[in-house]
Write a protein that holds these residues in place. Structure first.
Motif, PDB file in Angstrom:
ATOM      1  N   GLY A 151       0.828  -1.205   0.000  1.00 40.64           N
ATOM      2  CA  GLY A 151       0.000   0.000   0.000  1.00 40.64           C
ATOM      3  C   GLY A 151       0.860   1.251   0.000  1.00 40.64           C
ATOM      4  O   GLY A 151       0.680   2.136   0.838  1.00 40.64           O
TER       5      GLY A 151
ATOM      6  N   GLY B  31      -4.688  10.258  -5.650  1.00 35.23           N
ATOM      7  CA  GLY B  31      -5.239  11.293  -4.785  1.00 35.23           C
ATOM      8  C   GLY B  31      -4.253  12.448  -4.729  1.00 35.23           C
ATOM      9  O   GLY B  31      -3.111  12.319  -5.170  1.00 35.23           O
ATOM     10  N   ASP B  32      -4.684  13.568  -4.158  1.00 37.30           N
ATOM     11  CA  ASP B  32      -3.761  14.711  -4.108  1.00 37.30           C
ATOM     12  C   ASP B  32      -2.628  14.481  -3.108  1.00 37.30           C
ATOM     13  O   ASP B  32      -1.562  15.089  -3.220  1.00 37.30           O
ATOM     14  N   GLY B  33      -2.840  13.573  -2.143  1.00 36.95           N
ATOM     15  CA  GLY B  33      -1.735  13.212  -1.249  1.00 36.95           C
ATOM     16  C   GLY B  33      -0.714  12.354  -1.971  1.00 36.95           C
ATOM     17  O   GLY B  33       0.483  12.658  -1.990  1.00 36.95           O
TER      18      GLY B  33
ATOM     19  N   MET C 164       3.508  12.795  -3.484  1.00 36.76           N
ATOM     20  CA  MET C 164       4.655  11.959  -3.131  1.00 36.76           C
ATOM     21  C   MET C 164       5.478  11.591  -4.358  1.00 36.76           C
ATOM     22  O   MET C 164       6.564  11.054  -4.227  1.00 36.76           O
TER      23      MET C 164
ATOM     24  N   GLY D 293      -7.651  11.379   2.111  1.00 43.25           N
ATOM     25  CA  GLY D 293      -9.028  10.924   2.178  1.00 43.25           C
ATOM     26  C   GLY D 293      -9.291   9.687   3.015  1.00 43.25           C
ATOM     27  O   GLY D 293     -10.186   9.679   3.863  1.00 43.25           O
TER      28      GLY D 293
ATOM     29  N   VAL E 295      -7.554   8.283   5.333  1.00 42.88           N
ATOM     30  CA  VAL E 295      -7.261   8.484   6.754  1.00 42.88           C
ATOM     31  C   VAL E 295      -8.358   9.377   7.365  1.00 42.88           C
ATOM     32  O   VAL E 295      -8.847   9.117   8.465  1.00 42.88           O
TER      33      VAL E 295
HETATM   34  C1  LIG Z   1       3.815   6.018   1.967  1.00 40.48           C
HETATM   35  C2  LIG Z   1       2.542   5.956   2.707  1.00 40.48           C
HETATM   36  N1  LIG Z   1       2.327   6.761   3.772  1.00 40.48           N
HETATM   37  C3  LIG Z   1       1.167   6.717   4.442  1.00 40.48           C
HETATM   38  C4  LIG Z   1       0.178   5.853   4.087  1.00 40.48           C
HETATM   39  C5  LIG Z   1      -1.127   5.809   4.863  1.00 40.48           C
HETATM   40  N2  LIG Z   1      -2.243   6.199   3.998  1.00 40.48           N
HETATM   41  C6  LIG Z   1      -3.069   5.310   3.411  1.00 40.48           C
HETATM   42  S1  LIG Z   1      -4.228   6.015   2.472  1.00 40.48           S
HETATM   43  C7  LIG Z   1      -3.691   7.554   2.842  1.00 40.48           C
HETATM   44  C8  LIG Z   1      -4.348   8.768   2.282  1.00 40.48           C
HETATM   45  C9  LIG Z   1      -4.112   8.938   0.848  1.00 40.48           C
HETATM   46  O1  LIG Z   1      -4.480  10.218   0.493  1.00 40.48           O
HETATM   47  P1  LIG Z   1      -4.651  10.635  -1.012  1.00 40.48           P
HETATM   48  O2  LIG Z   1      -3.471  10.196  -1.795  1.00 40.48           O
HETATM   49  O3  LIG Z   1      -4.982  12.074  -1.079  1.00 40.48           O
HETATM   50  O4  LIG Z   1      -5.832   9.730  -1.524  1.00 40.48           O
HETATM   51  P2  LIG Z   1      -7.386   9.705  -1.088  1.00 40.48           P
HETATM   52  O5  LIG Z   1      -7.517   8.725   0.042  1.00 40.48           O
HETATM   53  O6  LIG Z   1      -7.757  11.077  -0.674  1.00 40.48           O
HETATM   54  O7  LIG Z   1      -8.058   9.223  -2.310  1.00 40.48           O
HETATM   55  C10 LIG Z   1      -2.608   7.495   3.706  1.00 40.48           C
HETATM   56  C11 LIG Z   1      -1.904   8.671   4.255  1.00 40.48           C
HETATM   57  C12 LIG Z   1       0.451   5.001   2.984  1.00 40.48           C
HETATM   58  N3  LIG Z   1      -0.423   4.086   2.573  1.00 40.48           N
HETATM   59  N4  LIG Z   1       1.608   5.087   2.302  1.00 40.48           N
END
Ligand SMILES: Cc1ncc(C[n+]2csc(CCOP(=O)(O)OP(=O)(O)O)c2C)c(N)n1
Lengths: 542, 161
Positions: A411, A437-439, A443, A469, A471
């Motif tokens: 993941g 996602g924007d997170g 990265m 999202g 989280v």
């Molecule tokens: C490298 C890493 N850090 C932290 C996580 C924990 N994590 C799982 S889903 C998520 C949120 C992802 O956010 P985003 O990319 O914006 O996608 P969204 O859920 O909003 O679609 C996080 C922080 C992870 N899976 N991988």
């Protein structure tokens, strides 16, 4: 010939056509040797982790072993997440790292880390080369180990003095013979018979197919088995795409974030046939319960997976493709599963016609997926990141005969863009899409450079909810007290970011405009970014 | 239940590291581990004692088999096994206690390997159980130091693993 030249010559003999890498002092001899070998192309990444993900995407669509090459110390430690991601998804990969001079090993000199030690828990094998003459053998073995049995990443760590060392002669071993490594290929005939008998007796049989089916190239055999014996199929996240969504036997994805009808099928089946899946917690949430309720067959290439998460009544170890062929050739009984299929079809129809919520000023990811799926080419590759965007894509993107690639085991956020670049490097003509996602995008967005540099026709679909999202969703329920530390404030204007790389973009926040926007996005001749505005409180269960 | 796993491995640097790493990572508990080269200098034998149920031992065997340098893995059944451990034990000994210690050594078949005005160093090769007994018998005399090798084992009869 020096060690570095022997390394590159060995890679060439293994049929390597591309290396994803990042140079530094201790890998300079190898990079230098690469100059003279035009058969091997080189992609410069922007951070080493992504060299691993690119090699992974490359391997998953080409069926070849992906190769990445980085320098010692920070280059090697940056690559660790790439290696671990590949390990958890059983991706064939050879990672090459430079290392400080062998005579200084252990003194903690500049940019020295024990990388073979560091990756031991999540690599299939590793080598620290101490003699240049061993390089051809080590490379040959590394590719053999990475690509056979249950595939996985193999690391080769080569001190700079060994790369510079002279070889008396280049000895290329014709065969690989490692006495402690002999993966099983054929399934035991007696067990094959028992499987056929179990299938004959079943009234509510179910196949659960995982990434191992892709790795063995056994998609056709799987579909043939299901169709011949009339057995419905559910898939794990790694197995999505093994069957088109509109196939009458396809019941979707199982698991914690899976399709309701797939989970219903899993709960009610009387014979579960697991193929190329390790029955991990995300897919099979209650293995003890399943074991108690139904007969189980487990087909996998890795004997250690059998009995690790679930104790199957009939284990069958070997190459999934070979075993399925054996089964089909031995004659598979047609199950009396009409009533069962009827019931599941109703569940499936309910799920496929599920109404999604609408919100003014936003688009709903499930809706985007349904519309997008209709417009994708038959064999498109979709690389999806981690989070809500991943769950929506896996649950609702209609599958045809393409691929869906995601970091299922670890993941790893930030996987999708570099993986898609790897896909494009392997198959430039194949329609390829990134969903993130924007997170996740933040990265990996530095890798837009590789897209721009190669003028890759890569489409990137970004769900912008201004929050982490998934989280956010978890924090919105007990035992937590609401979202905290997840708002992505300070994010840039993603359209401008893309523009800075010369990549056009468009933004959608109205579902009535979706069809047109998706068409324009897909028809754009080169790379394109489509930003979809999503409400931060959207949940994957909406 | 204690079980004895005999593992033949390539005699190369890093192998032991991989094996112990595997045990800690998978939360398998090792009671003892002994390593030594075999008649073939390219192969070492590792004898591992684990205290676990059958399903755990089966998973240990499978995980060991996955390591590339592992050539063979066998769990040796109790009734088919010859297992021995070596102990060196230094105990306080005075003119008063020396004879009593000797009596214990005689009964157990231990040898005296070193002696000083205040101590004796004893040597015994036997099953881990009997070595436990030996140690217990000497405890009242005040043990100064103990070194045990961990058990090594072969199976009975003419067969080999
Ligand atoms: C490298 C890493 N850090 C932290 C996580 C924990 N994590 C799982 S889903 C998520 C949120 C992802 O956010 P985003 O990319 O914006 O996608 P969204 O859920 O909003 O679609 C996080 C922080 C992870 N899976 N991988």
């Amino acid at each position: 010939m020096n060690g570095a030249q022997a390394l590159i010559e060995s890679l060439r003999r293994e049929g390597v056509e591309r290396i994803f890498g990042y140079a530094g002092a201790t890998i300079c001899p190898a990079v230098d040797a690469l100059r003279e070998v035009p058969e091997i192309a080189y992609t410069l990444v922007r951070t080493e982790q992504n060299a691993g993900h690119m090699a992974s995407g490359y391997a998953r669509v080409s069926g070849k072993t992906g190769v990445c090459m980085v320098t010692s110390g920070p280059g090697a430690t940056n690559l660790i997440t790439g290696i671990a991601t590949a390990y958890l998804d059983s991706i064939p990969m050879v990672a090459i790292t430079g290392q400080v001079p062998s005579y200084l090993l252990g003194r903690d000199i500049f940019q020295e880390v024990d990388i073979t030690g560091a990756v031991a828990p999540f690599s299939k094998h590793s080598y620290l080369v101490k003699d240049a003459s061993q390089i051809p053998r080590v490379v040959r073995e590394a590719f053999h180990i990475a690509s056979t049995g249950r595939p996985g990443p193999v690391l080769i760590d080569i001190p700079i003095d060994i790369q510079e060392g002279r070889l008396e002669e280049f000895h290329w071993p014709e065969e690989v013979n490692i006495r402690g490594y002999k993966p099983s290929v054929r399934g035991n005939d007696l067990q094959i018979k028992r499987v056929a008998e179990a299938i004959a007796k079943a009234r509510q049989p179910l196949i659960c197919a995982g990434g191992g089916v892709w790795l063995a190239g056994a998609r056709e055999e799987l579909v043939e088995l299901a169709e011949t014996a009339r057995i419905p199929v559910v898939k794990t996240m790694m197995g999505i795409g093994l069957m088109p969504t509109n196939h009458p036997l396809n019941m979707g994805m199982v698991g914690a974030h899976g399709n309701h009808c797939a989970n219903q099928a899993l709960a009610k089946s009387d014979l579960l046939i697991m193929v190329g899946t390790r029955a991990a917690d995300r897919a099979i949430t209650a293995p003890d319960e399943i074991q108690r309720r139904m007969a189980t067959i487990h087909i996998d290439v890795d004997p250690a997976e059998i009995g690790k998460n679930m104790q199957a009544a009939v284990p069958l170890v070997g190459n999934v493709k070979v075993i399925l062929r054996q089964l089909l050739e031995g004659g598979v009984p047609v199950t009396d599963s009409a009533a069962w299929r009827e019931k599941l079809r109703d569940y499936r129809a309910a799920e496929l016609s599920r109404q999604f919520p609408r919100r003014e000023g936003y688009v709903f990811p499930g809706t985007v997926m349904r519309k997008l799926g209709g417009k994708l080419e038959d064999n498109a590759v979709v690389c999806v990141d981690v989070g809500q965007n991943q769950i929506f894509t896996c649950k609702y993107l209609p599958q045809k005969h393409g691929r869906l690639l995601t970091s299922g085991g670890l993941g790893t956020m930030g996987y999708a863009l570099p993986a898609a670049i790897g896909v494009k490097a392997a198959q430039p003509e194949r329609q390829t899409l990134v969903v993130c996602g924007d997170g996740s995008f933040q990265m990996a967005m530095n890798e837009l450079a590789a897209v721009a540099c190669a003028g890759m026709d890569l489409k990137i679909l970004l769900f912008r909810n201004n929050t982490l999202g998934l989280v956010h969703q978890i924090q919105s329920r007990a035992p937590y007290h609401g979202p905290f530390g997840v708002a992505l404030d300070g994010s840039p204007d993603f359209g401008k970011i893309a523009g800075a790389y010369g990549i056009p973009s468009l933004t959608v926040n109205d579902e009535d405009q979706l069809d047109g926007a998706i068409s324009r996005f897909l028809e754009e001749p080169g790379p394109c970014l489509m930003i979809c505005d999503v409400h931060p409180d959207v949940s994957t269960t909406d | 239940m204690k079980q004895t796993i005999s593992v033949l491995v390539e005699n190369q640097a890093g192998v032991l590291n991989r094996i112990t790493g595997l045990f800690s990572r998978r939360a398998f508990n090792i009671d003892s581990l002994a390593v030594g080269v075999t008649d073939d200098p390219a192969i070492s034998r590792i004898t591992i004692i684990v205290d676990s149920g059958n399903s755990v031992v089966e998973q240990v065997e499978k995980q060991l088999n996955k390591l590339i340098e592992v050539i063979k893995v066998r769990t040796i059944p109790e009734d088919k096994m010859i297992g021995r451990e070596l102990v060196l034990l230094k105990v306080n000994a005075t003119n008063k206690t020396r004879q009593d210690i000797m009596t214990i050594c005689d009964i157990m078949g231990a040898k005296v390997t070193d002696i000083s005005p205040t101590s004796m160093t004893l040597e015994l090769s036997d099953t881990p159980d009997r070595i436990d007994t030996f140690e217990a018998m000497l405890r009242p005399f005040s043990i100064l130091e103990v070194a045990r090798t961990g058990m090594i084992a072969l199976q009975k009869g003419g067969g080999k693993i």
